[in-house]
Design an enzyme around this catalytic site. Structure first.
Site, mmCIF file in Angstrom:
data_model
loop_
_atom_site.group_PDB
_atom_site.id
_atom_site.type_symbol
_atom_site.label_atom_id
_atom_site.label_comp_id
_atom_site.label_asym_id
_atom_site.label_seq_id
_atom_site.Cartn_x
_atom_site.Cartn_y
_atom_site.Cartn_z
ATOM 1 N N ARG A 141 -6.867 2.210 11.023
ATOM 2 C CA ARG A 141 -6.297 0.393 12.196
ATOM 3 C C ARG A 141 -6.804 0.062 13.033
ATOM 4 O O ARG A 141 -6.592 -1.175 13.237
ATOM 5 C CB ARG A 141 -4.337 0.388 12.190
ATOM 6 C CG ARG A 141 -3.636 -0.048 11.835
ATOM 7 C CD ARG A 141 -2.391 -0.401 11.487
ATOM 8 N NE ARG A 141 -1.306 -0.412 11.221
ATOM 9 C CZ ARG A 141 -0.109 -0.254 10.404
ATOM 10 N NH1 ARG A 141 -0.431 1.201 10.280
ATOM 11 N NH2 ARG A 141 0.420 -1.164 10.425
ATOM 12 N N LYS A 170 0.790 -1.185 0.321
ATOM 13 C CA LYS A 170 0.118 0.208 0.364
ATOM 14 C C LYS A 170 0.770 0.957 0.232
ATOM 15 O O LYS A 170 0.671 1.837 -0.574
ATOM 16 C CB LYS A 170 -1.080 -0.019 1.195
ATOM 17 C CG LYS A 170 -0.550 0.224 2.433
ATOM 18 C CD LYS A 170 -1.742 -0.623 3.745
ATOM 19 C CE LYS A 170 -1.362 -0.561 4.508
ATOM 20 N NZ LYS A 170 -0.003 -1.147 5.183
ATOM 21 N N ARG A 197 2.769 -8.071 13.357
ATOM 22 C CA ARG A 197 2.049 -6.993 12.356
ATOM 23 C C ARG A 197 0.930 -7.994 12.231
ATOM 24 O O ARG A 197 -0.163 -7.526 12.235
ATOM 25 C CB ARG A 197 2.893 -6.680 11.782
ATOM 26 C CG ARG A 197 4.020 -5.833 12.212
ATOM 27 C CD ARG A 197 5.238 -5.122 11.695
ATOM 28 N NE ARG A 197 4.926 -4.285 10.234
ATOM 29 C CZ ARG A 197 6.131 -4.472 9.918
ATOM 30 N NH1 ARG A 197 7.163 -4.733 9.550
ATOM 31 N NH2 ARG A 197 5.605 -3.340 8.100
ATOM 32 N N ARG A 219 13.681 -1.416 7.924
ATOM 33 C CA ARG A 219 13.285 -0.975 8.650
ATOM 34 C C ARG A 219 13.710 -1.567 10.092
ATOM 35 O O ARG A 219 13.598 -3.233 9.632
ATOM 36 C CB ARG A 219 11.363 -0.809 8.342
ATOM 37 C CG ARG A 219 10.800 0.389 7.766
ATOM 38 C CD ARG A 219 9.350 -0.002 7.488
ATOM 39 N NE ARG A 219 8.589 -0.403 8.051
ATOM 40 C CZ ARG A 219 7.304 -0.706 8.402
ATOM 41 N NH1 ARG A 219 6.364 0.278 7.764
ATOM 42 N NH2 ARG A 219 6.702 -0.483 8.902
ATOM 43 N N ARG A 274 12.960 -6.514 1.700
ATOM 44 C CA ARG A 274 12.227 -4.973 1.425
ATOM 45 C C ARG A 274 13.975 -4.458 1.914
ATOM 46 O O ARG A 274 14.069 -4.458 2.943
ATOM 47 C CB ARG A 274 11.496 -4.164 1.610
ATOM 48 C CG ARG A 274 10.944 -3.987 2.842
ATOM 49 C CD ARG A 274 9.305 -4.025 2.728
ATOM 50 N NE ARG A 274 8.537 -3.335 4.049
ATOM 51 C CZ ARG A 274 7.269 -2.900 4.237
ATOM 52 N NH1 ARG A 274 6.464 -3.252 3.556
ATOM 53 N NH2 ARG A 274 7.407 -2.619 4.993
HETATM 54 P P1 AMP Z 1 3.591 1.028 8.940
HETATM 55 O O1 AMP Z 1 4.078 1.962 7.857
HETATM 56 O O2 AMP Z 1 2.217 1.551 8.342
HETATM 57 O O3 AMP Z 1 3.651 -0.623 8.672
HETATM 58 O O4 AMP Z 1 3.041 0.739 10.495
HETATM 59 C C1 AMP Z 1 4.137 0.463 11.191
HETATM 60 C C2 AMP Z 1 4.439 0.863 13.099
HETATM 61 O O5 AMP Z 1 3.925 1.903 12.988
HETATM 62 C C3 AMP Z 1 3.008 -0.536 13.207
HETATM 63 O O6 AMP Z 1 3.574 -1.850 12.733
HETATM 64 C C4 AMP Z 1 2.344 0.171 14.292
HETATM 65 O O7 AMP Z 1 3.273 -0.367 15.541
HETATM 66 C C5 AMP Z 1 2.304 1.410 14.223
HETATM 67 N N1 AMP Z 1 1.486 2.105 13.352
HETATM 68 C C6 AMP Z 1 1.447 2.993 12.151
HETATM 69 N N2 AMP Z 1 0.240 3.398 11.854
HETATM 70 C C7 AMP Z 1 -0.611 2.725 12.996
HETATM 71 C C8 AMP Z 1 -1.850 3.197 13.680
HETATM 72 N N3 AMP Z 1 -2.766 3.971 12.863
HETATM 73 N N4 AMP Z 1 -2.477 2.282 14.795
HETATM 74 C C9 AMP Z 1 -1.705 1.756 16.105
HETATM 75 N N5 AMP Z 1 -0.390 2.002 15.034
HETATM 76 C C10 AMP Z 1 0.334 2.329 13.901
#
Ligand code: AMP
Length: 221
Positions: A95, A20, A179, A168, A134
């Site tokens: 989320r 995404k 996750r 990351r 990645r």
């Molecule tokens: P992402 O880059 O979207 O995969 O987000 C990385 C991490 O950030 C996630 O595994 C969560 O720990 C935190 N995170 C990002 N967006 C949210 C959200 N909307 N609600 C809660 N935690 C979030």
């Protein structure tokens, strides 16, 4: 894409590693609306050592979700900025159900609403391979993958020529399963929520990135 019917306030949903972020970046260019990634915002807060960053770091490293309170405040502040007036693509938010409800409330207060919610679907079995391989250019953020997309010249970014790359901290086999669990338990319930509102579109994300982009454009025009 220049279709006048293109939605302006969009949510891109999907499991971690489902693509995404890549697709949202492409849509940002094509639609001329900002890409808001809460993961990127949190990583920036961690890197800057802010109070939010300090609170979020351990939670993110464990693959769990940061509190709704932090996220809702972050999105409320970010969407109030001038560059969001024409619309935005949310990537990684909402989320949880409380986040989705808070977003509805936030938009309703401004007389706005969501135009579309798109889920990019990818089977769990493919996600671990996609996530753990990645990496991105440290300078321009171009995404690469050990198996699926190496730079054309080894060690040199195709886009900006930088020789520095980053991975990351949470893209490890152990964290990915946490996750994925969080996605299925807390985020997947948003699908029926948006389906009931007639906003949900689903796209098969287990294909070549360009094919996914073409489908997204079709849905949005
Ligand atoms: P992402 O880059 O979207 O995969 O987000 C990385 C991490 O950030 C996630 O595994 C969560 O720990 C935190 N995170 C990002 N967006 C949210 C959200 N909307 N609600 C809660 N935690 C979030």
């Amino acid at each position: 894409m220049s279709g006048s019917g293109a939605g302006k306030r969009l949510i891109l949903m999907g499991p971690p590693g489902g693509g995404k972020g890549t697709q949202a970046k492409r849509l940002q260019e094509r639609l001329g609306i900002v890409h808001l990634s809460t993961g990127d915002m949190l990583r920036a807060a961690v890197a800057a050592g802010t109070a939010v960053g300090k609170q979020a770091k351990a939670v993110m490293d464990a693959g769990k979700l940061v509190s709704d309170e932090i996220l809702v405040a972050m999105i409320a502040e970010r969407t109030a900025k001038e560059d969001c007036a024409k619309g935005f693509i949310l990537d990684g938010f909402p989320r949880t159900l409380p986040q989705a409800e808070a977003l509805d409330k936030l938009l309703a207060e401004k007389g706005q609403k969501l135009d579309k919610v798109i889920e990019v679907t990818v089977p769990d079995a493919r996600l671990i391979e996609r996530i753990t391989g990645r990496f991105t250019c440290a300078k321009c953020g171009e995404g690469y993958h050990d198996k699926f997309k190496q730079p054309r010249v080894a060690g040199v970014c195709d886009v900006c020529g930088s020789k520095e790359f980053i991975r990351r901290a949470d893209d490890t086999v152990e964290t990915v399963s946490a996750r994925l669990k969080a996605y299925h338990a807390q985020t997947a319930p948003l699908l029926p929520y948006y389906r009931a509102k007639g906003l949900l579109e689903q796209i098969d994300g287990d294909r070549d990135m360009n094919a996914v982009t073409i489908d997204l454009e079709r849905v949005l025009t």
